[in-house]
Design a protein around this motif. Sequence first.
Motif, PDB file in Angstrom:
ATOM      1  N   ILE A  24       0.849  -1.185   0.000  1.00 36.48           N
ATOM      2  CA  ILE A  24       0.000   0.000   0.000  1.00 36.48           C
ATOM      3  C   ILE A  24       0.890   1.242   0.000  1.00 36.48           C
ATOM      4  O   ILE A  24       1.845   1.340   0.771  1.00 36.48           O
ATOM      5  N   ASP A  25       0.560   2.190  -0.856  1.00 34.85           N
ATOM      6  CA  ASP A  25       1.283   3.457  -0.969  1.00 34.85           C
ATOM      7  C   ASP A  25       1.113   4.260   0.322  1.00 34.85           C
ATOM      8  O   ASP A  25       0.009   4.396   0.837  1.00 34.85           O
ATOM      9  N   TYR A  26       2.225   4.806   0.821  1.00 30.73           N
ATOM     10  CA  TYR A  26       2.214   5.585   2.060  1.00 30.73           C
ATOM     11  C   TYR A  26       1.309   6.824   1.974  1.00 30.73           C
ATOM     12  O   TYR A  26       0.779   7.271   2.988  1.00 30.73           O
ATOM     13  N   LYS A  27       1.139   7.396   0.791  1.00 26.59           N
ATOM     14  CA  LYS A  27       0.421   8.655   0.644  1.00 26.59           C
ATOM     15  C   LYS A  27      -1.096   8.482   0.596  1.00 26.59           C
ATOM     16  O   LYS A  27      -1.810   9.462   0.441  1.00 26.59           O
ATOM     17  N   THR A  28      -1.589   7.253   0.739  1.00 24.97           N
ATOM     18  CA  THR A  28      -3.014   7.007   0.550  1.00 24.97           C
ATOM     19  C   THR A  28      -3.800   6.994   1.860  1.00 24.97           C
ATOM     20  O   THR A  28      -3.258   6.731   2.929  1.00 24.97           O
ATOM     21  N   LEU A  29      -5.099   7.236   1.727  1.00 24.73           N
ATOM     22  CA  LEU A  29      -6.005   7.122   2.862  1.00 24.73           C
ATOM     23  C   LEU A  29      -6.057   5.669   3.342  1.00 24.73           C
ATOM     24  O   LEU A  29      -6.179   5.417   4.543  1.00 24.73           O
ATOM     25  N   THR A  30      -5.920   4.725   2.433  1.00 26.44           N
ATOM     26  CA  THR A  30      -5.895   3.312   2.821  1.00 26.44           C
ATOM     27  C   THR A  30      -4.759   3.050   3.796  1.00 26.44           C
ATOM     28  O   THR A  30      -4.948   2.382   4.814  1.00 26.44           O
ATOM     29  N   TYR A  31      -3.576   3.577   3.511  1.00 24.59           N
ATOM     30  CA  TYR A  31      -2.441   3.399   4.425  1.00 24.59           C
ATOM     31  C   TYR A  31      -2.745   4.017   5.787  1.00 24.59           C
ATOM     32  O   TYR A  31      -2.474   3.414   6.823  1.00 24.59           O
ATOM     33  N   GLU A  32      -3.314   5.221   5.791  1.00 25.90           N
ATOM     34  CA  GLU A  32      -3.687   5.854   7.060  1.00 25.90           C
ATOM     35  C   GLU A  32      -4.658   4.966   7.835  1.00 25.90           C
ATOM     36  O   GLU A  32      -4.520   4.779   9.041  1.00 25.90           O
ATOM     37  N   ASN A  33      -5.639   4.408   7.130  1.00 31.69           N
ATOM     38  CA  ASN A  33      -6.642   3.562   7.775  1.00 31.69           C
ATOM     39  C   ASN A  33      -6.031   2.275   8.328  1.00 31.69           C
ATOM     40  O   ASN A  33      -6.470   1.765   9.359  1.00 31.69           O
ATOM     41  N   LEU A  34      -5.025   1.747   7.660  1.00 28.17           N
ATOM     42  CA  LEU A  34      -4.365   0.534   8.132  1.00 28.17           C
ATOM     43  C   LEU A  34      -3.657   0.749   9.463  1.00 28.17           C
ATOM     44  O   LEU A  34      -3.407  -0.201  10.194  1.00 28.17           O
ATOM     45  N   ASN A  35      -3.350   1.968   9.765  1.00 30.16           N
ATOM     46  CA  ASN A  35      -2.636   2.285  10.997  1.00 30.16           C
ATOM     47  C   ASN A  35      -3.550   2.762  12.121  1.00 30.16           C
ATOM     48  O   ASN A  35      -3.075   3.199  13.159  1.00 30.16           O
ATOM     49  N   LYS A  36      -4.864   2.695  11.906  1.00 32.98           N
ATOM     50  CA  LYS A  36      -5.829   3.072  12.943  1.00 32.98           C
ATOM     51  C   LYS A  36      -6.383   1.818  13.605  1.00 32.98           C
ATOM     52  O   LYS A  36      -6.560   0.787  12.962  1.00 32.98           O
ATOM     53  N   LYS A  37      -6.681   1.928  14.877  1.00 29.30           N
ATOM     54  CA  LYS A  37      -7.319   0.815  15.580  1.00 29.30           C
ATOM     55  C   LYS A  37      -8.766   0.696  15.130  1.00 29.30           C
ATOM     56  O   LYS A  37      -9.361   1.659  14.660  1.00 29.30           O
ATOM     57  N   ASN A  38      -9.325  -0.483  15.280  1.00 32.35           N
ATOM     58  CA  ASN A  38     -10.725  -0.761  14.977  1.00 32.35           C
ATOM     59  C   ASN A  38     -11.070  -0.596  13.499  1.00 32.35           C
ATOM     60  O   ASN A  38     -12.205  -0.304  13.161  1.00 32.35           O
ATOM     61  N   THR A  39     -10.106  -0.758  12.620  1.00 25.47           N
ATOM     62  CA  THR A  39     -10.378  -0.737  11.194  1.00 25.47           C
ATOM     63  C   THR A  39     -10.671  -2.158  10.737  1.00 25.47           C
ATOM     64  O   THR A  39     -10.017  -3.102  11.154  1.00 25.47           O
ATOM     65  N   SER A  40     -11.679  -2.292   9.879  1.00 29.48           N
ATOM     66  CA  SER A  40     -12.007  -3.584   9.268  1.00 29.48           C
ATOM     67  C   SER A  40     -11.620  -3.533   7.803  1.00 29.48           C
ATOM     68  O   SER A  40     -11.499  -2.451   7.209  1.00 29.48           O
ATOM     69  N   PHE A  41     -11.470  -4.722   7.183  1.00 30.43           N
ATOM     70  CA  PHE A  41     -10.948  -4.797   5.819  1.00 30.43           C
ATOM     71  C   PHE A  41     -11.680  -5.859   5.008  1.00 30.43           C
ATOM     72  O   PHE A  41     -11.934  -6.955   5.509  1.00 30.43           O
ATOM     73  N   VAL A  42     -11.977  -5.532   3.752  1.00 32.81           N
ATOM     74  CA  VAL A  42     -12.525  -6.514   2.818  1.00 32.81           C
ATOM     75  C   VAL A  42     -11.757  -6.387   1.510  1.00 32.81           C
ATOM     76  O   VAL A  42     -11.673  -5.300   0.927  1.00 32.81           O
ATOM     77  N   LEU A  43     -11.201  -7.506   1.072  1.00 31.12           N
ATOM     78  CA  LEU A  43     -10.539  -7.571  -0.220  1.00 31.12           C
ATOM     79  C   LEU A  43     -11.583  -8.001  -1.244  1.00 31.12           C
ATOM     80  O   LEU A  43     -12.232  -9.037  -1.087  1.00 31.12           O
ATOM     81  N   GLN A  44     -11.751  -7.192  -2.288  1.00 32.41           N
ATOM     82  CA  GLN A  44     -12.771  -7.426  -3.297  1.00 32.41           C
ATOM     83  C   GLN A  44     -12.090  -7.759  -4.620  1.00 32.41           C
ATOM     84  O   GLN A  44     -11.352  -6.926  -5.154  1.00 32.41           O
ATOM     85  N   CYS A  45     -12.315  -8.945  -5.141  1.00 27.80           N
ATOM     86  CA  CYS A  45     -11.756  -9.309  -6.441  1.00 27.80           C
ATOM     87  C   CYS A  45     -12.707  -8.781  -7.509  1.00 27.80           C
ATOM     88  O   CYS A  45     -13.887  -9.150  -7.559  1.00 27.80           O
ATOM     89  N   LEU A  46     -12.196  -7.921  -8.373  1.00 27.51           N
ATOM     90  CA  LEU A  46     -13.035  -7.228  -9.338  1.00 27.51           C
ATOM     91  C   LEU A  46     -13.337  -8.081 -10.569  1.00 27.51           C
ATOM     92  O   LEU A  46     -12.541  -8.930 -10.968  1.00 27.51           O
ATOM     93  N   SER A  47     -14.490  -7.802 -11.157  1.00 27.44           N
ATOM     94  CA  SER A  47     -14.900  -8.465 -12.393  1.00 27.44           C
ATOM     95  C   SER A  47     -14.791  -7.467 -13.545  1.00 27.44           C
ATOM     96  O   SER A  47     -14.582  -6.262 -13.329  1.00 27.44           O
ATOM     97  N   MET A  48     -14.979  -7.949 -14.751  1.00 34.19           N
ATOM     98  CA  MET A  48     -14.967  -7.067 -15.927  1.00 34.19           C
ATOM     99  C   MET A  48     -16.020  -5.966 -15.793  1.00 34.19           C
ATOM    100  O   MET A  48     -15.837  -4.871 -16.317  1.00 34.19           O
TER     101      MET A  48
END
Length: 158
Positions: free
Chosen positions: A45-69
């Motif tokens: 994950i890129d350091y400059k992203t909101l995703t990275y910020e969220n990964l470093n917060k407590k109580n964050t949940s995550f879902v990996l979504q495999c995309l379709s066409m």
Amino acid sequence: MKRPWNRTDLNIYSLATYNINEINMNICTYVSVVNMNPKSYMFSIDYKTLTYENLNKKNTSFVLQCLSMNNIKIIKNLGKKSGNNFDKLKFLSKNNLLSNWKNYTVLKNTCFLIELCNPKKVHEMKDHCMFVFQTKSFKNFDQKFLHFNDLVNNKIIL
């Protein structure tokens, strides 16, 4: 000829992060299963992203979504724009592209969903940080996978 790292044809994913008042989704092109027991995925994950910020917060949940066409039209909005200055949830809601799974807001028309847990930083690099997550649960759907070469063929990645 393509650059070596663009000569693969991997599935394309979106990692959704959920905080108390915030949902963000980004695009992940290099995702790998790295362990079978417990089943674990690794990606960076890129350091400059909101995703990275969220990964470093407590109580964050995550879902990996495999995309379709069917999801190809959202790649630029989820991958080329930052959640720090573009409201991805508002865009997805406005375009009726969201659904629900296990009390999570997720994308419609995905190939599968994986609820992730226990993120661990495994390697910090110059612009990205590698994480490993364990799988908690999953749901399969019958869809045509979106692949890396589909992004190249549609000039989303050059």
